[in-house]
Design a protein around this motif. Structure first.
Motif, mmCIF file in Angstrom:
data_model
loop_
_atom_site.group_PDB
_atom_site.id
_atom_site.type_symbol
_atom_site.label_atom_id
_atom_site.label_comp_id
_atom_site.label_asym_id
_atom_site.label_seq_id
_atom_site.Cartn_x
_atom_site.Cartn_y
_atom_site.Cartn_z
ATOM 1 N N MET A 632 0.820 -1.218 0.000
ATOM 2 C CA MET A 632 0.000 0.000 0.000
ATOM 3 C C MET A 632 0.851 1.264 0.000
ATOM 4 S SD MET A 632 -2.856 1.163 2.794
ATOM 5 C CE MET A 632 -3.479 2.855 2.816
ATOM 6 N N SER A 633 1.945 1.274 0.774
ATOM 7 C CA SER A 633 2.763 2.485 0.852
ATOM 8 C C SER A 633 3.378 2.830 -0.495
ATOM 9 C CB SER A 633 3.841 2.331 1.925
ATOM 10 O OG SER A 633 4.598 1.154 1.727
ATOM 11 N N THR A 634 3.855 1.819 -1.224
ATOM 12 C CA THR A 634 4.402 2.071 -2.558
ATOM 13 C C THR A 634 3.302 2.503 -3.524
ATOM 14 O OG1 THR A 634 6.250 0.550 -2.269
ATOM 15 C CG2 THR A 634 5.572 1.009 -4.518
ATOM 16 N N ALA A 635 2.142 1.841 -3.471
ATOM 17 C CA ALA A 635 1.031 2.207 -4.353
ATOM 18 C C ALA A 635 0.606 3.652 -4.123
ATOM 19 C CB ALA A 635 -0.147 1.263 -4.116
ATOM 20 N N ALA A 636 0.604 4.092 -2.857
ATOM 21 C CA ALA A 636 0.230 5.479 -2.549
ATOM 22 C C ALA A 636 1.230 6.460 -3.132
ATOM 23 C CB ALA A 636 0.124 5.658 -1.037
ATOM 24 N N LEU A 637 2.528 6.173 -2.972
ATOM 25 C CA LEU A 637 3.565 7.051 -3.505
ATOM 26 C C LEU A 637 3.475 7.166 -5.020
ATOM 27 C CD1 LEU A 637 6.199 8.642 -2.685
ATOM 28 C CD2 LEU A 637 7.439 6.554 -3.272
ATOM 29 N N LEU A 638 3.146 6.042 -5.688
ATOM 30 C CA LEU A 638 3.083 6.041 -7.153
ATOM 31 C C LEU A 638 1.754 6.556 -7.684
ATOM 32 C CD1 LEU A 638 4.778 2.575 -7.850
ATOM 33 C CD2 LEU A 638 5.840 4.844 -7.786
ATOM 34 N N THR A 639 0.699 6.483 -6.888
ATOM 35 C CA THR A 639 -0.619 6.952 -7.330
ATOM 36 C C THR A 639 -0.785 8.455 -7.096
ATOM 37 O OG1 THR A 639 -1.591 4.797 -6.839
ATOM 38 C CG2 THR A 639 -3.114 6.653 -7.043
ATOM 39 N N TYR A 640 -0.257 8.947 -5.975
ATOM 40 C CA TYR A 640 -0.352 10.379 -5.651
ATOM 41 C C TYR A 640 1.062 10.947 -5.463
ATOM 42 C CZ TYR A 640 -5.203 9.126 -4.578
ATOM 43 O OH TYR A 640 -6.508 8.667 -4.639
ATOM 44 N N PRO A 641 1.854 11.007 -6.556
ATOM 45 C CA PRO A 641 3.257 11.445 -6.412
ATOM 46 C C PRO A 641 3.394 12.910 -5.994
ATOM 47 C CG PRO A 641 2.653 11.241 -8.731
ATOM 48 C CD PRO A 641 1.528 10.655 -7.948
ATOM 49 N N GLY A 642 2.356 13.711 -6.169
ATOM 50 C CA GLY A 642 2.423 15.105 -5.743
ATOM 51 C C GLY A 642 2.039 15.291 -4.289
ATOM 52 N N PHE A 643 1.576 14.217 -3.626
ATOM 53 C CA PHE A 643 1.134 14.327 -2.239
ATOM 54 C C PHE A 643 2.093 13.606 -1.296
ATOM 55 C CE2 PHE A 643 -1.370 12.927 1.451
ATOM 56 C CZ PHE A 643 -1.876 14.158 1.878
ATOM 57 N N TYR A 644 2.373 12.337 -1.571
ATOM 58 C CA TYR A 644 3.319 11.580 -0.750
ATOM 59 C C TYR A 644 4.735 11.826 -1.285
ATOM 60 C CZ TYR A 644 -0.821 9.069 0.891
ATOM 61 O OH TYR A 644 -2.045 8.758 1.425
ATOM 62 N N ASP A 645 5.658 12.074 -0.367
ATOM 63 C CA ASP A 645 7.034 12.402 -0.746
ATOM 64 C C ASP A 645 7.996 11.235 -0.547
ATOM 65 O OD1 ASP A 645 6.605 15.369 -1.175
ATOM 66 O OD2 ASP A 645 5.976 15.196 0.914
ATOM 67 N N VAL A 646 7.750 10.416 0.477
ATOM 68 C CA VAL A 646 8.685 9.354 0.844
ATOM 69 C C VAL A 646 7.893 8.105 1.237
ATOM 70 C CG1 VAL A 646 10.706 8.770 2.239
ATOM 71 C CG2 VAL A 646 10.104 11.173 1.890
#
Length: 788
Positions: A632-646
């Protein structure tokens, strides 16, 4: 013009100087506080807090128990009589330590006695234990310590499955089933089968390649010792999977069978019954659905603990591949009769983690847990499988059945979400009559209750707490009355050191209507005028959600608390599709969309908290998790790259197409396809044949690799045989092909849990977030790993 340029030059210079000073000031404020994080790790907090619950060892056929408990005065052993409501020390710690000191001619700490293999005998009022490989017996009445012999390393007899009166032993060898008498003077072996082989084995370890060695069998005794039931799975055609263990003298290959979503060969299960006297075998005719799952138990499908005296009866749980239909089958071994008791169907799938069967009498009635109304409730059936009545009902969830009192026709059970104004994730104890009348709450405290029941009368040890209150342990009777308070955890020492509890919060899901619950950890030197980066700890479900419900300082709770001390606000919250506690709709929300379903709720939750609190900085957001949380953490970073930074993603199932079949197909779906194929018969003529295949494609993180903008750390154990390392390596391959920079570490010799490497990984996580959320790139900060 020259004067104007000069003024502009000075103005620009002043602007850059102010900007530089501001950056320097922010940088000075954003140094990670590694010292505070180390001070409040789980291990260090545990030393200050001690025990947080009572684990009673109920004494057989009595309403008495003993337990151990740690506090600031050391470790205590307590003895409790529930009927009398009395509690006393099990023994005198000082007296025992002095006697041990005399025997070993060295001092012993009475507050921290290390008594291994502690066993208590209530009838004889004595207990046995080992110290430094010497066995001792201690008589409580006379405070008399008797030194025994050295503890000899007993022959490894884990292979031996004794009959109830210890007359016989059943075991496996060369993948076949054997039986022998337990009398050591008679070593005759009776071979019960000859068709066992590797991957179609009676051994617990079906892939073992050793020969002529006794192994634990997948077999159990009927209580009257006349019959044995064994189960085995034909996995010979299931594809193999491998990991390489890099330890030992040379790297070695570990091979195991592993069915993946949509594969044709997934193993065929069999249940077989053996007559002890004749040694004849009966293979039960249980075929119904392609690739069905069978569980042969003695009643309760969760624990298999229903075992009436002298019973020749067992119950078999049969589940279809889609996990949407189940049959409960009763088999009478004495009569060799099998009949279907009742069936249950639920779309998109059955919540088989909570399904429970309670057998009343010898099958006179049955209690069954089902989500027929969209909420988990209890139903009562007669011996023929006809519904007598629904026992519980309403927009709330029944959890575990704790105990059934057949004489009083009363059920004690845990439930969630029934009480208005109480956190819907709190487990609370209720009792109800078989006919549905007399429903009563037994644990009224608004907290999460963990129950341990007595074997005889209806007494219960109740450990209850919230995330921000001291845990309390009490003894209750069948009406919920508190007989005595056993323990209350003392937070004072930890609070004096600067430690504090986290906070509970509620936000809305991305639909704007569904309540989402969570927990927030702040730095213990928190300053409300400052702005802190956010780190979201995640696990998408659908079995559970990532935040604690009662008080906890172990596991992720302790890690989140110490991570916050670096200078972060750490959050853990649920999401639609996350937990079966809420409702069937809630926990099946992600069906058919295993990658994307939890992401919007997590993002929207953080945005709401940032709008609510000025100290939450939603412009600097990290996210991390393990296993499903790694996915989930990787999917979030790749789905919302302008929101999640790391993101720090450990042991993630980034490609569920190479994860295990039962989990992926249950929660994402599987389609059954029937087609006609042509093949050559033995007489060289062409014939048509019906072919059944399954399809279960699942979206992967690798498909989103081109979206990476922030910082990603991938971590995986190299011998993880649950979530195979291929999950992370496939994602890494996609990121490389997309030209993306990322970080990756493979932990040698680690499986799905990182074990002794967990402290190292924790500090890796600290530094990764400190670097990329705080800008703290110090390289001279070493990992202060805990010492043994």
């Amino acid at each position: 013009m020259g004067t104007s340029m000069k003024k502009g030059y000075y103005s620009l210079t002043t602007l850059f100087l102010l900007l530089f000073l501001a950056i320097q000031s922010v940088s000075a404020q954003q140094k990670a506080n590694f010292e505070l994080a180390e001070r409040f790790t789980s291990d260090n907090v545990q030393k200050m807090i001690g025990s947080t619950s009572v684990f009673p060892r109920w004494i057989e056929d009595t309403n008495r128990f003993w337990y151990t408990y740690e506090n600031s005065e050391g470790t205590f052993w307590w003895y409790v009589d529930a009927e009398r409501g009395s509690k006393r020390p099990l023994f005198d710690r000082d007296e025992l330590s002095m006697q041990l000191a005399e025997i070993f001619n060295k001092p012993f700490n009475a507050k921290d006695l290390d008594l291994d293999d502690f066993t208590y005998d209530d009838d004889k009022q004595l207990f046995t234990f080992n110290v430094e490989d010497i066995e001792f017996t201690y008589n409580i009445n006379g405070n008399d310590l008797v030194k025994g012999d050295s503890v000899k390393e007993e022959e490894n007899e884990r292979w031996a499955n004794y009959s109830p009166d210890s007359t016989y032993i059943v075991y496996a060898k060369n993948h076949n089933l054997y039986m022998m008498k337990s009398d050591t003077s008679d070593t005759t072996e009776y071979q019960l089968t000859e068709d066992g082989e590797r991957w179609f084995s009676y051994q617990a370890n079906a892939g073992d390649t050793t020969t002529n060695e006794k192994m634990r069998a997948r077999a159990r005794w009927f209580d009257n010792e006349k019959k044995i039931v064994a189960s085995r799975s034909d996995d010979r055609e299931v594809d193999e999977l491998w990991v390489i263990n890099t330890g030992g003298d040379r790297p070695s290959l570990e091979t195991y069978k592993y069915a993946m979503p949509g594969e044709e060969e997934v193993g065929i299960e069999y249940v077989e019954v053996f007559d002890v006297e004749t040694m004849e075998r009966t293979i039960l005719p249980l075929e119904k659905w392609e690739d069905q799952t069978l569980n042969a138990g003695y009643g309760d499908m969760q624990t298999g603990d229903y075992d009436p005296d002298g019973s020749d009866v067992m119950y078999i749980y049969r589940l279809n591949r889609k996990a949407s239909m189940v049959d409960i089958i009763r088999y009478d071994a004495a009569e060799n009769e099998m009949n279907l008791v009742f069936s249950d169907t639920s779309e998109p799938y059955l919540n088989w983690e909570w399904q429970q069967l309670e057998v009343i009498g010898d099958g006179d009635e049955y209690i069954w847990w089902s989500e027929e109304t969209g909420w988990g409730h209890l139903y009562r059936y007669d011996s023929e499988g006809n519904l007598i009545n629904q026992i519980t009902r309403g927009p709330w969830q029944v959890g575990d059945i704790v105990k059934v009192d057949e004489d009083e026709e009363t059920i004690f059970f845990e439930a969630y979400g029934r009480e208005q104004g109480v956190h819907p994730y709190y487990a609370m104890l209720y009792k109800v009559n078989f006919d549905g009348s007399g429903l009563r709450l037994l644990t009224p405290e608004p907290a999460n209750h963990s129950i341990s029941e007595s074997e005889e009368g209806n007494y219960f040890v109740d450990n209850y707490s919230t995330v921000d209150t001291e845990p309390v342990s009490v003894l209750r009777d069948e009406n919920g009355r508190v007989i005595t308070e056993l323990e209350r955890t003392d937070f004072s020492q930890a609070r004096e050191a600067g430690w504090d509890t986290p906070e509970v919060f509620t936000v809305k899901a991305a639909d704007g209507a569904t309540d989402i619950y969570g927990v927030m950890w702040k730095p213990f030197d928190f300053d409300s005028t400052k702005s802190y980066p956010v780190v979201s700890y995640v696990y998408p479900g659908p079995q559970t959600e990532p935040f604690p419900i009662g008080f906890s300082y172990r596991g992720s709770s302790g890690r989140n608390a110490s991570l916050a001390q670096l200078g972060f606000v750490v959050l853990a919250m649920g999401n639609r599709g996350g937990s079966p506690i809420r409702s069937k709709y809630y926990h099946t929300y992600g069906y058919g969309d295993l990658r994307d379903y939890p992401l919007a709720d997590n993002k929207y939750g953080i945005e709401q908290l940032a709008a609510r609190h000025s100290f939450v900085d939603a412009s600097r957001v990290g996210i991390y998790g393990h296993s499903g949380g790694g996915f989930m953490s990787t999917a979030a970073l790749l789905t919302y790259p302008g929101f999640y930074d790391v993101a720090v993603s450990s042991a993630g199932n980034h490609d569920n197409n190479v994860y295990n079949r039962w989990w992926s197909e249950t929660h994402n779906g599987v389609k059954r396809k029937v087609s006609t194929v042509k093949e050559m018969a033995d007489d060289s003529t062409e014939v048509e044949k019906e072919e059944i295949t399954f399809d279960a494609p699942i979206e992967t993180n690798a498909e989103l690799a081109a979206n990476l903008e922030g910082h990603l750390l991938l971590v995986h154990g190299n011998i993880d045989n649950n979530v195979h390392p291929a999950n992370t390596l496939r994602l890494a391959d996609a990121l490389i092909k997309a030209g993306k920079r990322f970080d990756m570490m493979i932990l040698p010799g680690r499986r799905h849990g990182f074990g002794e490497y967990q402290p190292y990984f924790d500090r890796m996580t600290w530094h990764y977030f400190a670097e990329h959320l705080l800008g703290d790139y110090r390289t001279n900060v070493e990992f202060n790993l805990p010492q043994d």
